[in-house]
Design an enzyme around this catalytic site. Structure first.
Site, short mmCIF file in Angstrom:
data_model
loop_
_atom_site.label_atom_id
_atom_site.label_comp_id
_atom_site.label_asym_id
_atom_site.label_seq_id
_atom_site.Cartn_x
_atom_site.Cartn_y
_atom_site.Cartn_z
N TYR A 1 -23.87 -12.65 -59.32
CA TYR A 1 -24.66 -13.02 -58.14
C TYR A 1 -24.10 -14.24 -57.42
CZ TYR A 1 -27.84 -9.29 -58.98
OH TYR A 1 -28.34 -8.01 -59.12
N ASN B 1 -31.14 -4.74 -48.52
CA ASN B 1 -30.07 -5.72 -48.65
C ASN B 1 -30.61 -7.09 -49.05
OD1 ASN B 1 -28.50 -3.65 -47.78
ND2 ASN B 1 -28.35 -4.34 -45.66
N HIS C 1 -35.67 -5.78 -51.95
CA HIS C 1 -34.98 -6.03 -53.23
C HIS C 1 -34.69 -7.49 -53.46
CE1 HIS C 1 -33.44 -1.60 -53.15
NE2 HIS C 1 -34.71 -1.69 -53.51
N CYS D 1 -37.83 -18.91 -61.92
CA CYS D 1 -37.83 -19.04 -63.38
C CYS D 1 -37.87 -17.64 -64.01
CB CYS D 1 -39.04 -19.86 -63.84
SG CYS D 1 -39.06 -20.10 -65.62
N THR E 1 -27.39 3.55 -45.65
CA THR E 1 -27.89 3.68 -47.02
C THR E 1 -27.60 5.07 -47.58
OG1 THR E 1 -29.83 3.51 -48.47
CG2 THR E 1 -30.23 4.22 -46.19
N SER E 2 -27.22 5.06 -48.88
CA SER E 2 -26.85 6.33 -49.53
C SER E 2 -28.08 7.12 -49.97
CB SER E 2 -25.99 6.03 -50.77
OG SER E 2 -26.76 5.25 -51.69
N ASN F 1 -25.49 6.72 -40.39
CA ASN F 1 -24.72 6.50 -41.62
C ASN F 1 -23.29 6.98 -41.45
OD1 ASN F 1 -25.56 5.35 -44.27
ND2 ASN F 1 -24.52 7.17 -45.06
N LEU F 2 -22.39 6.41 -42.27
CA LEU F 2 -20.98 6.80 -42.15
C LEU F 2 -20.75 8.21 -42.66
CD1 LEU F 2 -18.66 5.23 -41.02
CD2 LEU F 2 -18.10 4.40 -43.31
N GLU F 3 -21.59 8.63 -43.63
CA GLU F 3 -21.44 9.98 -44.19
C GLU F 3 -22.81 10.53 -44.51
OE1 GLU F 3 -19.15 8.86 -47.54
OE2 GLU F 3 -20.85 7.96 -48.56
C1 BV8 Z 1 -38.73 0.82 -59.54
C2 BV8 Z 1 -30.86 -5.39 -56.05
C3 BV8 Z 1 -40.67 1.20 -60.84
C4 BV8 Z 1 -29.71 -5.60 -56.95
C5 BV8 Z 1 -31.15 -3.03 -56.07
C6 BV8 Z 1 -37.93 7.32 -59.04
C7 BV8 Z 1 -39.00 6.47 -58.72
C8 BV8 Z 1 -38.96 5.14 -59.06
C9 BV8 Z 1 -37.84 4.60 -59.72
C10 BV8 Z 1 -36.80 5.44 -60.02
C11 BV8 Z 1 -36.84 6.78 -59.69
N1 BV8 Z 1 -35.68 7.34 -60.11
C12 BV8 Z 1 -34.91 6.38 -60.68
C13 BV8 Z 1 -35.57 5.21 -60.66
C14 BV8 Z 1 -35.06 3.97 -61.22
C15 BV8 Z 1 -34.25 3.17 -60.20
C16 BV8 Z 1 -33.31 3.98 -59.38
O1 BV8 Z 1 -33.62 4.31 -58.22
N2 BV8 Z 1 -32.16 4.27 -59.93
C17 BV8 Z 1 -31.15 5.00 -59.19
C18 BV8 Z 1 -29.76 4.42 -59.51
C19 BV8 Z 1 -31.27 6.46 -59.59
N3 BV8 Z 1 -35.14 2.43 -59.34
C20 BV8 Z 1 -35.61 1.25 -59.78
O2 BV8 Z 1 -35.39 0.81 -60.89
C21 BV8 Z 1 -36.46 0.46 -58.81
N4 BV8 Z 1 -37.65 0.04 -59.49
O3 BV8 Z 1 -38.74 1.90 -59.02
O4 BV8 Z 1 -39.78 0.27 -60.26
C22 BV8 Z 1 -40.11 1.42 -62.21
C23 BV8 Z 1 -40.38 0.47 -63.15
C24 BV8 Z 1 -39.92 0.69 -64.48
C25 BV8 Z 1 -39.19 1.85 -64.79
C26 BV8 Z 1 -38.90 2.80 -63.79
C27 BV8 Z 1 -39.38 2.58 -62.50
C28 BV8 Z 1 -35.75 -0.80 -58.36
C29 BV8 Z 1 -34.58 -0.46 -57.53
C30 BV8 Z 1 -33.98 -1.75 -56.96
C31 BV8 Z 1 -32.68 -2.02 -57.65
N5 BV8 Z 1 -32.03 -3.15 -57.01
N6 BV8 Z 1 -30.67 -4.09 -55.47
C32 BV8 Z 1 -28.56 -6.12 -56.16
O5 BV8 Z 1 -28.50 -5.94 -54.92
O6 BV8 Z 1 -27.70 -6.70 -56.80
S1 BV8 Z 1 -30.66 -1.52 -55.52
C33 BV8 Z 1 -29.12 -1.61 -54.80
O7 BV8 Z 1 -28.83 -0.29 -54.34
C34 BV8 Z 1 -29.01 -2.45 -53.55
O8 BV8 Z 1 -30.19 -3.07 -53.13
C35 BV8 Z 1 -28.61 -1.44 -52.50
O9 BV8 Z 1 -29.02 -1.74 -51.24
C36 BV8 Z 1 -29.32 -0.29 -53.04
C37 BV8 Z 1 -29.10 1.05 -52.46
O10 BV8 Z 1 -27.78 1.19 -52.14
P1 BV8 Z 1 -27.41 1.27 -50.58
O11 BV8 Z 1 -27.97 0.08 -49.89
O12 BV8 Z 1 -27.80 2.60 -50.07
O13 BV8 Z 1 -25.86 1.07 -50.68
P2 BV8 Z 1 -24.79 2.17 -51.09
O14 BV8 Z 1 -23.51 1.47 -51.34
O15 BV8 Z 1 -25.37 3.05 -52.14
O16 BV8 Z 1 -24.64 3.07 -49.77
C38 BV8 Z 1 -24.12 2.51 -48.59
C39 BV8 Z 1 -24.14 3.62 -47.56
O17 BV8 Z 1 -23.70 3.07 -46.31
C40 BV8 Z 1 -23.19 4.77 -47.88
O18 BV8 Z 1 -23.88 5.99 -47.67
C41 BV8 Z 1 -22.05 4.60 -46.87
O19 BV8 Z 1 -21.54 5.86 -46.44
C42 BV8 Z 1 -22.74 3.91 -45.73
N7 BV8 Z 1 -21.87 3.05 -44.93
C43 BV8 Z 1 -20.80 2.32 -45.34
N8 BV8 Z 1 -20.32 1.62 -44.27
C44 BV8 Z 1 -21.11 1.92 -43.20
C45 BV8 Z 1 -22.10 2.83 -43.61
N9 BV8 Z 1 -23.03 3.33 -42.78
C46 BV8 Z 1 -22.98 2.91 -41.50
N10 BV8 Z 1 -22.07 2.04 -41.03
C47 BV8 Z 1 -21.12 1.52 -41.84
N11 BV8 Z 1 -20.20 0.66 -41.35
#
Ligand code: BV8
Length: 248
Positions: free
Chosen positions: A64, A100, A117, A125, A196-197, A221-223
């Site tokens: 971080y 973000n 997030h 803490c 967002t993906s 989105n880009l894709e």
């Molecule tokens: C929770 C902080 C309840 C960290 C992040 C169903 C329901 C609930 C929960 C879940 C569920 N299924 C699974 C889960 C668990 C989990 C989850 O979703 N896992 C995923 C991997 C399957 N979710 C959680 O744990 C959430 N908590 O639901 O609580 C709970 C409690 C206990 C047990 C279970 C559930 C918490 C999720 C938050 C996690 N923290 N961020 C940090 O930032 O360091 S998430 C992290 O991913 C970032 O915040 C990021 O923003 C986020 C999503 O990614 P994107 O922003 O979409 O970024 P990505 O790179 O993926 O995509 C970028 C896109 O942009 C691409 O498509 C690309 O093509 C495009 N792009 C690129 N350049 C451009 C562009 N588009 C336009 N212009 C450009 N120039």
């Protein structure tokens, strides 16, 4: 890029925008899932989960701190500016919900902002019952010594929502209230997702709540992301180019 017709935001229309890491890509901040993205170097379980922090808080603080340093050196791009401009135009008819944590929306001038997030520049803490509130922290914790809470001595942690942690109920409520108010006022409602993906829940599912509230849905989105089928209108392109035209 397909032609981008500006959204009709006149009269009583309401606009809610959801952004992801792609909106900050043109500012030089790596996304999570693109090639050489943030997760390429780390498993998210190791650096963005409570278990990872408990196992190796030094690795997590390095992860971080490097992002804190990078984000501080980057500037908002035209996509961030377009979102701040449309907020000035619409006022309380607008809401920005972001995944973000880089702080670029606020630096571009956005104030009607929900950081689902958390925020890179805020620490708290790690002891849940400690009374110390989250606070602004721009320090880089890269060394051997880890930061501790002045009140109770426990380790500090980034004020970030990690995987497996719940989002703040008040943040989700703010989004729900915005949808409900639009419905109560029988106002046209538009939901835009940008950069967002659609891979992370519950953020990726907010588009379904918006559709249930009668929103028109637009993707920038880009894709094609995982949840592309939830959107009526899709603009494939860079958010820094599309958002100024879409919101202009
Ligand atoms: C929770 C902080 C309840 C960290 C992040 C169903 C329901 C609930 C929960 C879940 C569920 N299924 C699974 C889960 C668990 C989990 C989850 O979703 N896992 C995923 C991997 C399957 N979710 C959680 O744990 C959430 N908590 O639901 O609580 C709970 C409690 C206990 C047990 C279970 C559930 C918490 C999720 C938050 C996690 N923290 N961020 C940090 O930032 O360091 S998430 C992290 O991913 C970032 O915040 C990021 O923003 C986020 C999503 O990614 P994107 O922003 O979409 O970024 P990505 O790179 O993926 O995509 C970028 C896109 O942009 C691409 O498509 C690309 O093509 C495009 N792009 C690129 N350049 C451009 C562009 N588009 C336009 N212009 C450009 N120039």
């Amino acid at each position: 890029m397909t032609p981008v017709a500006p959204l009709d935001l006149d009269g009583d229309a309401r606009l809610v925008v959801m952004t992801g890491a792609g909106v900050s890509a043109e500012s030089g901040i790596p996304t999570f899932r693109d090639a050489n993205g943030l997760w390429e170097q780390h498993r998210f379980e190791d650096v963005a989960s409570p278990e990872g922090f408990a196992a190796d808080p030094r690795l997590v603080w390095r992860f971080y701190s490097v992002r804190r340093e990078k984000a501080a050196a980057c500037a908002p791009n035209a996509g961030h500016v377009a979102l701040a401009d449309v907020e000035r135009r619409l006022g309380d008819r607008f809401l920005l919900v972001t995944q973000n944590v880089d702080g670029l929306h606020r630096r571009a001038g956005s104030r009607r902002l929900v950081e689902l997030h958390g925020n890179l520049f805020t620490s708290r803490c790690s002891r849940p019952r400690c009374t110390t509130a989250p606070f602004r922290d721009e320090a880089l914790h890269l060394g051997e010594a880890l930061p501790t809470c002045a009140a109770c001595g426990a380790l500090l942690r980034p004020h970030i929502v990690w995987f497996g942690e719940s989002l703040a109920p008040e943040d989700l409520q703010r989004f729900e209230d915005f949808l409900l108010t639009a419905r109560r006022d029988a106002a046209p409602l538009v939901y835009v997702a940008a950069g967002t993906s659609g891979a992370v829940q519950p953020a990726a599912g907010l588009v379904h709540a918006a559709r249930c509230a009668g929103a028109r849905t637009v993707l920038v989105n880009l894709e094609r992301p995982d949840n592309v089928d939830a959107f009526e209108r899709v603009h494939l392109g860079r958010s820094g180019e599309v958002l100024p035209r879409l919101l202009g």
